[in-house]
Design a protein around this motif. Structure first.
Motif, short mmCIF file in Angstrom:
data_model
loop_
_atom_site.label_atom_id
_atom_site.label_comp_id
_atom_site.label_asym_id
_atom_site.label_seq_id
_atom_site.Cartn_x
_atom_site.Cartn_y
_atom_site.Cartn_z
N LYS A 19 -11.33 -22.12 3.43
CA LYS A 19 -10.53 -22.09 2.37
C LYS A 19 -11.08 -23.21 1.38
O LYS A 19 -10.46 -24.56 1.11
N GLN A 33 -4.10 -25.88 -9.14
CA GLN A 33 -2.69 -25.68 -9.21
C GLN A 33 -1.80 -26.98 -8.59
O GLN A 33 -0.84 -26.69 -7.90
N ASN A 78 -11.24 -24.07 -1.71
CA ASN A 78 -10.50 -24.55 -2.81
C ASN A 78 -8.97 -25.22 -2.19
O ASN A 78 -8.34 -25.46 -3.33
N GLN A 79 -8.67 -25.37 -1.17
CA GLN A 79 -7.60 -26.01 -0.58
C GLN A 79 -7.96 -27.55 -0.13
O GLN A 79 -8.88 -27.68 0.41
N GLY A 125 -2.91 -28.96 -2.05
CA GLY A 125 -2.59 -27.65 -2.56
C GLY A 125 -4.01 -27.06 -2.86
O GLY A 125 -5.06 -27.45 -3.02
N GLU A 126 -3.78 -25.90 -3.78
CA GLU A 126 -4.95 -25.08 -4.40
C GLU A 126 -5.34 -25.86 -5.58
O GLU A 126 -4.71 -26.38 -6.58
N TYR A 140 -9.37 -34.45 -10.48
CA TYR A 140 -8.53 -33.26 -10.25
C TYR A 140 -7.36 -33.44 -11.47
O TYR A 140 -6.98 -34.40 -11.69
N ASN A 153 -11.04 -31.41 1.93
CA ASN A 153 -10.86 -30.15 2.30
C ASN A 153 -10.98 -30.23 3.87
O ASN A 153 -11.95 -30.66 4.41
#
Length: 905
Positions: A611, A680, A613-614, A676-677, A741, A606
């Protein structure tokens, strides 16, 4: 008759029905008059085309499985210039063409990847990049025959859901004594109006009381050809405003290119066979084959790139397809592609055929082949242009649209655009060994057992090379366009571009030489025009400029196969009707290892606390090795049953399980991960863990052989294919130092099931009952109807199956005394070539037929002259999207003719 039959199909059906009308009377006369004890009957000797057809019928009739065959008319004389062109005459077989020549096979709706092609029972390495065999590397003069096995037996090597094609070459023991055959011919190409030479020859002899034989053959092929093509890559779907108006979802042409390709092909092929037969029960054969194909081509292209933001005054048709418009604020360009490549094939093997005793025969075969495709310096993709406006008009319905241009600004210089060299080097190596045994029994239900084993080790490697980033685009994207000297350019005169198609295409445009453009772009005159030339100077000094640089992410796939099989042959009588059946089981184990190098995902971090979650993907500085193994085993049972209902009427039924392994180039181990997220995250790659397609196959046929060389056959087939490949999203866990992840990885996966059903009708008739000279007439006609359904629930992808189409053949031939001729008509109905995608519909190849002719005249026992014509009516090859007026490609390859002389001693 099916309601969707085309007019051509109905005409051919009528020809079949009319032909059947006289068959019973001819058969009755033959049955009444034939007698194997009649000396006059025994003395008839049939040669040439008629003998070839009779031999092919004999192979079909006597086989224990469903098989069709073609055989050479004579030593070194195959029915067509290309082996694939001959195979398409077989019921259910269609071909894909490249440059007007047959290249890939589709059988019963199953594409090239579903069919196995063997040479003398061996897998041959190929430069296709997958498993499909490219027939354009194999000279027809070197071939003795070919068999298309449409049903499976355990003895038959696995790997084909569609069909297994076995091509055989000549051997000296086939015709003891001295034989010499040679031919020379001139090939005329209708598009280039150029004549090029072709030569072939064969010499064979046996020695020491026919215990030792040597055969050598060669073939030289040279062709200078051209094809013209009007090309639109796709009609993409968009809801963007066009000239300030929203028309809803429209089909917008991606581009329109006029492509004139000139091509030079040179192929040198040869075989060498040594045979030793020290006794009646032992034969040893050592053989080799070599083929080299050099292919040089040049494309002079007039390209037009369409953007939704540059169109003015758009006109749409009833399908909401843009068919007319003015394009402003764009470029008028010229594009050149040049290529010089070479394909090599080298193969050889050892075969030992040992009759151990009166009942037991053993055959041991070991072979190795290697194929390599060398792109040499790579093919160029180079663009130059100047600002300009143009108009596009396809509203008339012509195959070729009309392009008109605003007056050129003579003060606007031509500037550089995209420029690159690229290509793929392919290496394929196959090592095979197998043992086949047959043991015969006398008396009882069991007549023979065939059993054996097979081992194969195959490695396919693929290396992509390209001009190193950022050279391809830097000149076109420079803030100030790099000006090119006019001395680089000349006017290309197309000399009647696409004259066989409706429309008024542009007939001349500017062109250039790619090598000269590359030389200029690396010169100080061009570099000094760049915004920041120093990094590009350093790049050119390091890489040599516009040279291909091998991609470190190359890969190779190794596949080891081991199999064991047994076939039990049974026979008996059902009342007065002889029957036979083959019950078989084949066990096969497949082990694959996919090896490659890629930039690895090192971590996900990160970088923006606001952000949480990014995450951003951190990749390795260097390429790291990747290795993935996969192993699976299968049992493949089969049953083939045959009933001689009468002396001339045969019924067959067959059931089997078969498999086709995924293409080797789909089994790359490389995967690309992005950030990314969280939750996702996405990635994409190939799939080294793919499983094979598996099929349950059912066949039933009725064959009536009513006189020598004449028959009627009707066959139905059904295939239930599971594991059909599609692109799907697979959830995979990835662990890096920051944690584990979940990724959604887009890969080819075994996704759907597909069902294929079809009907084949074939007739061959020799009109021997007609008075002379008409008793030399004969006809062959066949039709195939196919349909499919799929389990996929993706809209637009359910039907039809790729490559699935009806097909028809009609051949009229005559052979009497020294004269022989043949007219062959082949038609393939419209078929899906590529599946729909999210932004466009499917792409189809339109209904295509071709007429070929050949004739020969025997001057004496040793010499004959011959004439051959391919695509004599100059038919166009057309592709379109879902709506037939959405034309994607119109290609004209023209006719070609061969005149030659053949000698035999």
């Amino acid at each position: 008759m099916p309601r969707n039959m085309t007019l051509k199909t109905r005409l051919l059906s009528s020809a079949l029905i009319l032909n059947l009308g006289g068959l019973y009377q001819a058969a009755s006369a033959q049955d009444a008059g034939s007698d194997s004890d009649d000396p006059a009957f025994e003395e008839i000797v049939v040669t040439g085309l008629r003998a070839s057809l009779i031999n092919s019928v004999g192979v079909k009739r006597d086989a224990s499985v469903v098989v069709d065959a073609i055989t050479a008319e004579d030593i070194g004389k195959f029915p067509d210039q290309n082996v694939a062109e001959s195979l398409q005459r077989i019921t259910g077989v269609t071909i894909d063409r490249s440059g007007g020549e047959g290249q890939l096979l589709t059988v019963r709706g199953m594409g090239p990847e579903f069919n196995a092609v063997l040479l003398n029972g061996r897998t041959l390495a190929t430069t296709s990049g997958g498993r499909a065999f490219n027939f354009d590397i194999l000279a027809s003069e070197l071939i003795n025959g070919a068999e298309v096995f449409k049903t499976q037996s355990a003895e038959l090597q696995e790997g084909a859901i569609g069909a297994t094609v076995n091509i055989t070459t000549l051997k000296p023991m086939n015709f003891p004594g001295f034989q010499a055959v040679g031919s020379t011919k001139a090939l005329y190409d209708g598009m280039t109006e150029k004549v090029r030479p072709q030569f072939s020859g064969l010499i064979s002899n046996t020695f020491a009381d026919d215990t030792f034989g040597v055969l050598a053959s060669f073939s030289y092929y040279n062709r200078k050809s051209r094809y013209d093509q009007a090309n639109t890559a796709s009609y993409f779907k968009t809801s963007a405003d066009l000239d300030g108006v929203n028309y809803g979802e429209v089909y917008f042409p991606r581009n329109y290119d006029q492509i004139a390709q000139t091509e030079a092909r040179e192929r040198i092929s040869g075989t060498l066979v040594l045979q030793y037969r020290p006794s009646d029960n032992l034969e040893v054969t050592v053989d080799g084959i070599y083929s080299r194909l050099d292919l040089d081509y040049r494309q002079d292209v007039l390209p037009h790139w369409f953007e939704t933001g540059t169109i003015r005054n758009p006109v749409l048709d009833e399908n909401n397809t843009v068919v007319k418009g003015d394009f402003e604020g764009t470029f008028v360009e010229t594009l050149v592609r040049q290529s010089s490549s070479r394909d090599d094939l080298l193969g050889g093997g050892l075969n030992i055929d040992w009759q151990v005793n009166d009942r037991w025969n053993m055959v041991v075969d070991v072979s190795k082949s290697r194929a390599e495709s060398d792109p040499k310096q790579g093919y160029s993709d180079t663009v130059a242009g100047r600002p300009g406006d143009f108009s596009y008009d396809r509203s008339s319905g012509d195959l070729v649209p009309t392009i008109t241009y605003a007056p050129a600004d003579e003060n606007a210089p031509l500037t550089a655009g995209w420029a690159s060299l690229q290509g793929t080097q392919i290496k394929d190596e196959v090592l095979e060994a197998k043992v086949d045994n047959s043991y015969e029994f006398s008396g009882g239900l069991l007549s023979e057992i065939r059993f054996g084993g097979h081992y194969s080790d195959r490695t396919l490697g693929s290396t992509w090379g390209e001009t190193e980033y950022p050279l391809p685009w830097i000149f076109g994207d420079n803030s100030t366009r790099v000006v090119l000297p006019m001395s680089l350019f000349r006017t290309y005169d197309s000399d009647g571009f696409l004259s066989g198609a409706s429309g008024s295409p542009t007939q001349s445009w500017l062109t250039f030489n790619s090598d000269e453009l590359f030389a200029f772009l690396t010169s100080e005159e061009a570099l000094s025009q760049l915004d920041d030339p120093d990094p590009i100077r350093e790049l050119i000094a390091r890489t040599g400029g516009f040279d291909m640089v091998a991609d470190p992410a190359a890969y190779k796939v190794n596949e080891e196969l081991m199999s064991l099989y047994a076939d039990a042959h049974l026979d008996g009588e059902l009342g007065s009707m002889p029957w036979s059946a083959v019950f078989g089981l084949r066990y096969v184990r497949t082990a694959s290892t996919s090896i490659g190098r890629q930039v690895a995902l090192v971590n996900l971090i990160n970088v923006d606390p606001s952000k949480p979650n990014q995450v951003v993907a951190i990749e390795s500085d260097d390429y790291v090795p990747v290795r993935v193994k996969n192993t699976y085993s299968d049992f493949l049972p089969s049953i083939n049953a045959k009933l001689d209902i009468t002396d001339s009427l045969i019924g067959r039924v067959a059931w089997s399980k078969s498999l086709t392994r995924p293409e080797l180039d789909q089994m790359s181990p490389l995967t690309s991960y992005s950030g990314g997220e969280i939750g996702q995250l996405t990635a994409s790659g190939s799939n080294p863990l793919l499983m094979p397609y598996k099929s349950n196959n059912f066949d039933a046929s009725l064959e009536w052989y009513y006189s020598e060389g004449s028959y009627v056959a009707v066959a139905g087939f059904y295939k239930d294919v599971d594991g059909y490949l599609g692109t799907g999203e697979v959830k995979e866990s990835v662990t890096v130092p920051s944690g584990t992840y979940e990724y959604e990885v887009s890969r080819p996966i075994n996704l759907d099931s597909t069902k294929i059903k079809g009907l084949e009708i074939a007739v061959q008739h020799m009109f021997t009952s007609l008075p002379s000279p008409f008793d030399g007439i004969g006809i062959t006609a066949n039709m195939t109807f196919v349909d499919s359904s799929s389990s996929t629930d993706v809209p637009g992808e359910k039907l039809p199956l790729i490559g699935l189409s009806n097909s028809q053949n009609l051949i009229l031939f005559y052979e009497k005394g020294p004269l022989s001729f043949r007219v062959a008509y082949n038609n393939r109905d419209r078929f899906l070539q590529s599946k729909p995608r999210s932004n466009r519909d499917g792409h189809y190849v339109d209904d295509y037929y071709q007429v070929d002719v050949s004739a020969s005249y025997a001057i004496n026992d040793n010499f004959s002259i011959f004439l051959e014509g391919i695509n004599v009516t100059n038919e166009l090859y057309i592709k379109n999207a879902e709506f037939k007026n959405q034309t994607l490609e119109v290609t004209e390859t023209g006719p070609r003719y061969t005149l030659g002389i053949r000698g035999k001693f």
